[in-house]
Scaffold this motif. Structure first.
Motif, short mmCIF file in Angstrom:
data_model
loop_
_atom_site.label_atom_id
_atom_site.label_comp_id
_atom_site.label_asym_id
_atom_site.label_seq_id
_atom_site.Cartn_x
_atom_site.Cartn_y
_atom_site.Cartn_z
N MET A 286 35.52 39.51 48.77
CA MET A 286 35.87 40.71 47.83
C MET A 286 35.74 39.37 46.62
O MET A 286 36.92 38.59 47.01
CB MET A 286 37.82 40.88 48.00
N LYS A 287 36.09 40.13 45.14
CA LYS A 287 35.93 39.61 44.32
C LYS A 287 37.42 39.85 43.48
O LYS A 287 37.94 40.73 43.73
CB LYS A 287 35.02 40.04 43.19
N ILE A 288 37.88 38.35 43.44
CA ILE A 288 38.87 38.57 43.04
C ILE A 288 39.41 38.32 41.86
O ILE A 288 40.01 38.85 40.65
CB ILE A 288 40.31 37.57 43.74
N PHE A 289 38.94 37.75 41.03
CA PHE A 289 38.58 36.82 39.42
C PHE A 289 36.75 36.91 39.32
O PHE A 289 36.19 36.79 40.23
CB PHE A 289 38.98 36.04 39.48
N GLU A 290 36.34 36.99 38.15
CA GLU A 290 35.04 36.80 37.80
C GLU A 290 34.83 35.39 38.41
O GLU A 290 35.69 34.31 38.20
CB GLU A 290 35.36 36.21 35.75
N ASN A 291 33.76 35.38 38.97
CA ASN A 291 33.29 33.98 40.00
C ASN A 291 34.04 33.65 40.46
O ASN A 291 33.91 32.43 41.59
CB ASN A 291 32.49 32.93 38.47
N ILE A 292 34.86 34.22 41.55
CA ILE A 292 35.62 33.96 42.61
C ILE A 292 36.39 35.09 43.04
O ILE A 292 36.83 35.96 43.28
CB ILE A 292 37.23 33.29 41.95
N TYR A 293 35.93 34.37 44.52
CA TYR A 293 36.11 35.44 45.41
C TYR A 293 36.63 35.08 46.88
O TYR A 293 37.10 34.02 46.75
CB TYR A 293 34.42 35.79 46.36
N SER A 294 37.10 36.42 47.16
CA SER A 294 38.16 35.59 48.87
C SER A 294 37.46 35.91 49.97
O SER A 294 36.44 37.55 49.51
CB SER A 294 39.58 36.58 48.26
N VAL A 295 37.42 35.43 50.93
CA VAL A 295 36.93 35.18 51.85
C VAL A 295 36.97 35.04 53.33
O VAL A 295 37.22 34.34 54.24
CB VAL A 295 35.71 34.15 52.36
N ARG A 296 38.82 35.47 52.99
CA ARG A 296 39.33 35.41 54.50
C ARG A 296 39.68 36.56 55.13
O ARG A 296 38.47 37.27 55.62
CB ARG A 296 40.98 36.31 53.30
N ALA A 297 40.42 36.06 56.00
CA ALA A 297 39.54 36.62 57.67
C ALA A 297 41.45 37.20 57.67
O ALA A 297 42.53 37.05 57.48
CB ALA A 297 39.72 35.92 59.07
N VAL A 298 41.45 38.29 58.05
CA VAL A 298 42.75 39.48 58.43
C VAL A 298 43.03 39.27 60.11
O VAL A 298 41.85 40.02 60.49
CB VAL A 298 43.12 40.57 58.18
#
Ligand code: FEO
Length: 369
Positions: free
Chosen positions: A1-13
């Motif tokens: 998920m994109k969280i800021f410009e050019n920065i993504y969360s690739v977390r696992a829930v």
């Protein structure tokens, strides 16, 4: 998920997990990793091993066939580094950045993985065309290898375990959670993970005070944008063992109800004196819940009947756990019932004394109260 410009969360829930090295996580957790896109692509942290494929799929959905160039490993504990073997297999040319302790520990955990490793010192920077990643080691918050990374242009602190919350219900930002729940989950996490490292946390806060932080991206739970002053204030209080002078937590177990009656009597007496009292029966609640509830309590009262010349195993487990987490600046009292020998009260009293607490006179009663 994109969280800021050019920065993504690739977390696992991980909404199902309930056990975290002795700490019960009633609503699961997340393992947060972040991807920063530039002329070079940087991955910040990993996820737990069972989620490695999910991480790789998420990364590929964002960058396609492009390679990851840099990996920042802020912390080796396997809830964060577990996916390293799979990630470096997929991106063999990525250079891993971390502290000297990180390099040593990664080798111990993943002896069969191969990758280039660059050791970083406090203040060292990694540059991509539009980004500067500044490394800020924070030893013992939570392991010797622990580090945070500050993304200068965006003023984001990737704080790893610091400011984390075990919450696996899906919220991405603190604003989705609300202040009360954020501080509740952050406090629960602090009490069960970070509490022994107050001095080291104070150093982190001092370092954080010297930089302008617009966003905190921890390695568990929500990203903190709105409530940064509130969580920093709480960390400042918790790390200094600042407690509520009017808060009492009574933690006990009982056999035939007499120790429960003593707990209730203590509660009534202290309530009458104007204290806020919380009673926790260890038959109903796990010791890590008790730990969470005593984080801000000045008074910690612990009771057990005597069972086979010992205290109840639930109380023993709680005391062992609490001793390791080293709360300070407390007033304490041992209480309990007994039939003929009464060792539990003395044993509890001795352990609480060894914690450095100011002790009130123990209370004991024979058979019934
Ligand atoms: Fe979230 Fe120290 O690991």
């Amino acid at each position: 998920m994109k969280i800021f410009e050019n920065i993504y969360s690739v977390r696992a829930v991980d909404s199902e997990i309930r056990e975290f090295h002795g700490y019960k996580t009633p609503i699961g957790t997340t393992y947060n990793a972040y991807l920063v896109i530039d002329d070079k692509i940087t991955l910040i942290d990993f996820v737990k091993a069972p989620f490695a494929n999910e991480l790789l799929n998420d990364i590929q959905a964002i960058i396609g066939e492009k390679p990851i160039d840099y990996i920042i490993c802020n912390h080796v504990e396997p809830d964060h580094s577990g996916a390293l073997p799979e990630v470096v297999k997929s991106y063999p040319n990525a250079i891993v950045y971390g502290t000297a302790a990180c390099e040593k520990e990664l080798k111990a955990y993943y002896p069969d993985s191969t990758y280039d490793f660059k050791v970083v010192q406090n203040g060292d920077c990694l540059h991509t065309s539009h980004h500067t990643f500044r490394f800020l080691p924070m030893p013992m918050v939570h392991w010797p290898d622990s580090m945070s990374t500050y993304l200068e242009e965006e003023k984001i602190l990737f704080s790893n375990d610091a400011f984390g919350q075990h919450i696996g219900t899906g919220e991405m930002f603190d604003t989705d959670l609300g202040l009360e729940k954020l501080l509740d989950r952050a406090g629960d996490y602090y009490a069960n993970i970070v509490l022994p490292f107050g001095m080291q946390v104070q150093k982190v806060l001092e370092a954080a005070g010297a930089i302008d932080i617009k966003t905190i991206c921890p390695s568990h739970g929500t990203i903190i944008k709105k409530f940064i002053p509130e969580i920093i204030e709480k960390y400042s209080d918790w790390s200094a063992n600042k407690v509520k002078e009017d808060k009492v937590v009574i933690i006990f177990d009982t056999m035939w109800g007499t120790t429960r009656k003593l707990a209730q009597k203590l509660s009534d007496d202290y309530t009458q004196k104007g204290f806020h009292v919380e009673i926790i029966n260890l038959s109903d609640y796990h010791y890590s819940y008790a730990m969470s509830r005593l984080l801000e309590a000045k008074y910690i009262f612990v009771g057990s009947p005597t069972l086979n010349n010992q205290m109840m195993p639930t109380v023993s487990a709680f005391l062992t756990y609490m001793q390791g987490l080293k709360p300070k600046n407390r007033v304490s009292l041992a209480f309990g019932s007994y039939g003929w020998s009464g060792e539990s009260i003395t044993k509890i009293n001795d352990i609480l004394t060894s914690c450095g607490f100011e002790m009130l006179d123990p209370i004991k009663t024979m058979w019934n109260y």
